[in-house]
Enzyme design. Structure first.
Site, PDB file in Angstrom:
ATOM      1  N   ASP A 223       1.006  -1.215  -0.032  1.00  0.00           N
ATOM      2  CA  ASP A 223       0.000   0.059   0.030  1.00  0.00           C
ATOM      3  C   ASP A 223       0.816   1.409  -0.044  1.00  0.00           C
ATOM      4  OD1 ASP A 223      -1.775  -1.839   0.216  1.00  0.00           O
ATOM      5  OD2 ASP A 223      -2.868  -0.998   1.913  1.00  0.00           O
ATOM      6  N   ASP A 244      -1.131  -4.265  -3.635  1.00  0.00           N
ATOM      7  CA  ASP A 244      -2.043  -3.150  -3.891  1.00  0.00           C
ATOM      8  C   ASP A 244      -1.511  -1.740  -3.677  1.00  0.00           C
ATOM      9  OD1 ASP A 244      -3.916  -5.200  -3.823  1.00  0.00           O
ATOM     10  OD2 ASP A 244      -4.564  -4.856  -1.673  1.00  0.00           O
TER      11      ASP A 244
END
EC number: 3.1.1.11
Length: 393
Positions: A223, A244
């Site tokens: 992230d 992600d």
């Protein structure tokens, strides 16, 4: 001492992240990794030396103190941009104390609320160990570094240590019309092991509208770049992560960016997937958000998807992008929820390289045509004609 030992441990973590053998093998010095590693090692030593020296300020060595101070600032660039005082304010940050501020946050704090002029915070090379918040009350701020390989802001919070992913970013931007140039944003928390809970470690959260990033670096593991909300422009940036690592619900155009997966190297022939470039958060058909990547390159290690459908209406396209075989053949993932197949919008057009082979792509992936692509590939996608002034960049 706590701060110093923290900064040393952060520095060691950075060097470990940046000098990891896999990264060197895959991405030679062309990507500036050696330069980052070297310059940050150097800045770490300077920082430690400077602190050590600080203890002697009470001794009777004033002349050498002065001499050392002068020598630190001798190299200080004299060519900070000329002052156009009608439209621009300049604030200067240097960690060795060679200008007004020694931290980025103190310079941000010195900017007046709701300033109508552009406030350029000029940041000298070095590693700035701090968390930075640019509040909603401070639009029109520019952070201008000296190169993403020699100027960086770094911290090491995780979702676990900071009460959730939304608050763990090293830099949080809530003010609109924010610009960053030639600087890196880093989260140097350790790379998580698969299945670790609370390991999300965000380098930057961008929650203000009309923001632009040119020649910037974004470094982290999970992230990395929280592209949260608003219209954003990224050009010539370097973005590194594993899971992600570009996520959020903004409407953003990424042009000419280098995207590097740091996912673990898999054994030859393994079909496993251990990461994703994007996790777009568009959650209804009424939301006018999505990510468009144009003329980018994707490489690195591991085996990753271009995106996974974090929300049911996730929207991401890749156009004229070169992909190595780090991209899994199916290309995308529906978050293991087949009901999302009908609502997500994942498209590719004119991409190249081993990872761009469309023959095994997931069935819901759209092979875009020129007409569809025309609306997605330039700054009109983010209404750039209304706010993106290239003179500011």
């Amino acid at each position: 001492m706590k701060i110093i030992s923290l900064s040393i441990s952060i520095g060691i973590a950075i060097i470990a992240v940046l000098a990891s053998k896999t990264l060197f093998k895959t991405h030679p010095e062309a990507f500036g990794i050696k330069a980052i590693s070297y310059s940050f090692k150097k800045s770490l030593c300077d920082h430690h030396h400077h602190h050590h020296h600080h203890h002697h300020h009470h001794h009777r060595h004033k002349p050498s103190d002065t001499k050392r101070k002068v020598s630190i600032c001798d190299d200080f660039p004299k060519n900070i941009p000329p002052l156009d005082t009608d439209t621009t304010s300049y604030l200067c940050v240097d960690k060795n104390g060679c200008c007004n501020f020694t931290t980025v946050q103190s310079a941000v704090d010195a900017v007046g609320n709701f300033s109508q002029r552009r406030n350029v915070i000029w940041i000298n090379s070095g590693m700035y160990y701090e968390k930075v918040v640019i509040p909603k009350t401070k639009p029109n701020i520019t952070l201008q570094g000296q190169g993403f390989d020699i100027t960086a802001i770094a911290w090491n919070d995780t979702a676990y240590s900071a009460n959730g992913t939304f608050y763990c970013a090293t830099v949080q931007v809530f003010g609109s019309q924010f610009v960053a140039k030639n600087i890196s944003f880093m989260n140097v928390a350790p790379i998580p092991k698969p299945g670790d809970v609370g390991a999300q470690a965000v380098a930057i959260r961008i929650a203000g509208d009309e923001s632009a990033f040119v020649g910037c670096g974004f470094f982290g593991a999970q992230d990395t770049l929280h592209d949260d909300r608003g219209r954003h422009y990224f050009k010539d940036c370097y973005i590194q992560g594993s899971i992600d690592f570009i996520f959020g619900n903004a409407k953003s155009l990424y042009q000419d960016c280098r995207i590097i997966s740091m996912a673990n190297q898999l054994s030859p022939g393994s079909k496993a997937v251990n990461g994703a470039v994007t996790a777009n958060g568009r959650s209804s058909k009424d939301e006018n958000s999505g990510f468009s990547f144009v003329n980018c390159t994707i490489g690195g290690t591991g085996h990753v998807w271009l995106g996974r459908a974090w929300r049911p209406y996730s929207r991401v396209v890749f156009v004229s992008t070169t992909m190595t075989d780090v991209i899994a053949p199916e290309g995308w993932n529906n978050f293991n929820d087949p009901s999302r197949d009908a609502t997500i919008f994942y498209g590719e057009y004119n991409c190249s390289g081993p990872g761009a082979d469309m023959s095994k792509r997931a069935p819901y992936v759209q092979k875009l045509n020129e007409t569809q692509v025309a609306l997605l590939i330039n700054t009109s996608f983010i209404d750039g004609d209304q706010w993106l002034q290239f003179s500011d960049l």
